[in-house]
Write a protein that holds these residues in place. Sequence first.
Motif, PDB file in Angstrom:
ATOM      1  N   SER A 312     -31.295  -2.634  90.296  1.00 22.55           N
ATOM      2  CA  SER A 312     -32.579  -3.056  91.053  1.00 22.55           C
ATOM      3  C   SER A 312     -33.420  -3.916  90.092  1.00 22.55           C
ATOM      4  O   SER A 312     -33.478  -3.179  89.140  1.00 22.55           O
ATOM      5  CB  SER A 312     -33.103  -1.999  91.687  1.00 22.55           C
ATOM      6  OG  SER A 312     -33.683  -1.019  90.874  1.00 22.55           O
ATOM      7  N   SER A 313     -34.057  -4.802  90.761  1.00 25.39           N
ATOM      8  CA  SER A 313     -34.977  -5.596  90.014  1.00 25.39           C
ATOM      9  C   SER A 313     -36.111  -4.853  89.188  1.00 25.39           C
ATOM     10  O   SER A 313     -36.494  -5.115  88.074  1.00 25.39           O
ATOM     11  CB  SER A 313     -35.630  -6.872  90.671  1.00 25.39           C
ATOM     12  OG  SER A 313     -34.846  -7.547  91.230  1.00 25.39           O
ATOM     13  N   SER A 314     -36.748  -3.787  89.868  1.00 28.52           N
ATOM     14  CA  SER A 314     -37.739  -2.988  89.359  1.00 28.52           C
ATOM     15  C   SER A 314     -37.141  -2.176  88.078  1.00 28.52           C
ATOM     16  O   SER A 314     -37.915  -2.011  87.072  1.00 28.52           O
ATOM     17  CB  SER A 314     -38.485  -2.161  90.063  1.00 28.52           C
ATOM     18  OG  SER A 314     -37.372  -1.221  90.766  1.00 28.52           O
ATOM     19  N   VAL A 315     -35.828  -1.611  87.922  1.00 29.38           N
ATOM     20  CA  VAL A 315     -35.290  -0.875  87.181  1.00 29.38           C
ATOM     21  C   VAL A 315     -35.016  -1.862  85.810  1.00 29.38           C
ATOM     22  O   VAL A 315     -35.344  -1.722  84.768  1.00 29.38           O
ATOM     23  CB  VAL A 315     -33.867  -0.526  87.193  1.00 29.38           C
ATOM     24  CG1 VAL A 315     -32.970   0.230  86.141  1.00 29.38           C
ATOM     25  CG2 VAL A 315     -34.072   0.536  88.519  1.00 29.38           C
ATOM     26  N   VAL A 316     -34.481  -3.192  86.101  1.00 31.37           N
ATOM     27  CA  VAL A 316     -34.483  -4.144  85.087  1.00 31.37           C
ATOM     28  C   VAL A 316     -35.725  -4.482  84.244  1.00 31.37           C
ATOM     29  O   VAL A 316     -35.805  -4.438  83.187  1.00 31.37           O
ATOM     30  CB  VAL A 316     -33.912  -5.421  85.533  1.00 31.37           C
ATOM     31  CG1 VAL A 316     -33.708  -6.472  84.701  1.00 31.37           C
ATOM     32  CG2 VAL A 316     -32.253  -5.295  86.207  1.00 31.37           C
ATOM     33  N   VAL A 327     -37.440 -11.421  85.210  1.00 31.44           N
ATOM     34  CA  VAL A 327     -36.270 -10.847  86.024  1.00 31.44           C
ATOM     35  C   VAL A 327     -35.565 -11.635  86.827  1.00 31.44           C
ATOM     36  O   VAL A 327     -34.449 -11.578  87.092  1.00 31.44           O
ATOM     37  CB  VAL A 327     -36.743  -9.278  86.596  1.00 31.44           C
ATOM     38  CG1 VAL A 327     -35.759  -8.780  87.303  1.00 31.44           C
ATOM     39  CG2 VAL A 327     -37.205  -8.401  85.503  1.00 31.44           C
ATOM     40  N   LYS A 328     -36.407 -12.371  87.694  1.00 35.91           N
ATOM     41  CA  LYS A 328     -35.950 -13.355  88.819  1.00 35.91           C
ATOM     42  C   LYS A 328     -34.984 -14.017  88.145  1.00 35.91           C
ATOM     43  O   LYS A 328     -34.117 -14.718  88.619  1.00 35.91           O
ATOM     44  CB  LYS A 328     -37.006 -13.832  89.591  1.00 35.91           C
ATOM     45  CG  LYS A 328     -36.676 -14.504  90.639  1.00 35.91           C
ATOM     46  CD  LYS A 328     -37.944 -15.034  91.574  1.00 35.91           C
ATOM     47  CE  LYS A 328     -37.187 -16.042  92.622  1.00 35.91           C
ATOM     48  NZ  LYS A 328     -38.534 -16.613  93.393  1.00 35.91           N
ATOM     49  N   ILE A 329     -35.408 -14.949  87.084  1.00 39.60           N
ATOM     50  CA  ILE A 329     -34.852 -15.937  86.266  1.00 39.60           C
ATOM     51  C   ILE A 329     -33.501 -15.361  85.840  1.00 39.60           C
ATOM     52  O   ILE A 329     -32.358 -15.940  86.095  1.00 39.60           O
ATOM     53  CB  ILE A 329     -35.726 -16.664  85.439  1.00 39.60           C
ATOM     54  CG1 ILE A 329     -36.942 -17.462  85.868  1.00 39.60           C
ATOM     55  CG2 ILE A 329     -34.793 -17.514  84.473  1.00 39.60           C
ATOM     56  CD1 ILE A 329     -37.755 -17.956  85.043  1.00 39.60           C
ATOM     57  N   SER A 332     -30.726 -14.509  88.413  1.00 39.47           N
ATOM     58  CA  SER A 332     -30.364 -15.517  89.105  1.00 39.47           C
ATOM     59  C   SER A 332     -29.133 -16.254  88.379  1.00 39.47           C
ATOM     60  O   SER A 332     -28.583 -17.113  88.663  1.00 39.47           O
ATOM     61  CB  SER A 332     -31.425 -16.549  89.588  1.00 39.47           C
ATOM     62  OG  SER A 332     -32.084 -17.096  88.353  1.00 39.47           O
ATOM     63  N   ASN A 333     -29.246 -16.176  86.864  1.00 38.06           N
ATOM     64  CA  ASN A 333     -28.282 -16.684  86.066  1.00 38.06           C
ATOM     65  C   ASN A 333     -27.170 -15.919  85.681  1.00 38.06           C
ATOM     66  O   ASN A 333     -26.251 -16.176  85.025  1.00 38.06           O
ATOM     67  CB  ASN A 333     -28.914 -17.123  84.664  1.00 38.06           C
ATOM     68  CG  ASN A 333     -30.182 -18.139  84.641  1.00 38.06           C
ATOM     69  OD1 ASN A 333     -30.135 -19.013  85.510  1.00 38.06           O
ATOM     70  ND2 ASN A 333     -31.093 -18.154  83.861  1.00 38.06           N
ATOM     71  N   LEU A 334     -27.057 -14.810  86.386  1.00 33.84           N
ATOM     72  CA  LEU A 334     -25.939 -13.955  86.056  1.00 33.84           C
ATOM     73  C   LEU A 334     -24.998 -14.308  87.427  1.00 33.84           C
ATOM     74  O   LEU A 334     -24.599 -13.927  88.405  1.00 33.84           O
ATOM     75  CB  LEU A 334     -26.148 -12.650  86.434  1.00 33.84           C
ATOM     76  CG  LEU A 334     -27.062 -11.839  85.119  1.00 33.84           C
ATOM     77  CD1 LEU A 334     -27.666 -10.431  85.462  1.00 33.84           C
ATOM     78  CD2 LEU A 334     -26.490 -11.783  84.091  1.00 33.84           C
TER      79      LEU A 334
END
Length: 336
Positions: A312-316, A327-329, A332-334
């Motif tokens: 999840s984004s918050s964990v990242v 984190v969003k960028i 999205s590149n994965l």
Amino acid sequence: MELNLAPQASDNTLVEVDGVGAYYEWTPAKSPILKAGKLGAGKLVLQPRGFALPHYSNCAKIGYVIQGACRVGIIQEEEEEEVLIISKGDAIPVPLGAISWWFNGGDSAVTIVFLGETTRSYNPGRIDYFLLSGSMGLLAGFSSEFVAKTYHITEDQAKKLTKSQAYPLIMKLDDQIAMPQSHQPNYINVISIMDCHDISAENLPLLEKVGLSASLVRLHPGAVLRPSYSTDHSYRIFYAVAGNGKIQIVGLNGALALDGEVEQGQMFAVPCFFAVALIAGGQGIDLFSVITSSRPKIGDLGGKLSPWKALSSSVVQASLNVDAEFVKIFKSNLVI
């Protein structure tokens, strides 16, 4: 784990006969990871009419044809001899204890690299070969009395049986000997790895018995082999078929275990759970690898199957100590 993981060329010539061929091997003296991981690597070169005498080994392995074509005879568990033809790009599993012979009936050299595991070897990190005949053969070790009684022949005949072949492993056959033709055109235990890129027990059932799997990675110049690691106890052993590239391996506590280069003809191995990544050089690179599991489990640190994609984004964000926009960028590149 403090090991020399640097890619190495073969460092020992087991046998070499001018105009016939040679067998080269990698040894723990130069590549200690072989002993630590109980791995083995060797390379067979046969010139036209070159013949590798029947033998078996205490190592399960997979052979990959780098160039040329040859005829192979295999006997498994006292079954009938199976004769097949393998050529460039083919991978062939050789089970533990299977008897095989190899013959180049063409007009150009054939080269086959063998990668496997040496768990049962008397010399961990090296493949032990047991020949049926020749100066290094099993029969040559027995006395004429034992051989004569075994085969119901005279002792003079026994001496002829055990002493006539003077070559140790490979020899050149004259044209008068007609070697058997392939009679297994649909032999299911040979596969063109150039077509499928990965072979495991799922598409080659014999590998369940052999306990290995293999893959072929082909990278264009500048392309990256993303960081990956075995998620079980498997080791991976690689051979650079062509080209070159930069390689890094990261291990315990995030320590960089290797930061170097690999080129055609070199071998390197990756310990279980260590992560390896590679960037192809100006020639691109082809890598043949064998994994010590018939059903390998490989974790990818990049791409859409990366754990970073699943988290999840918050964990990242918390794990990397970055802001939400980064984190969003990043996520999205994965892709791919």
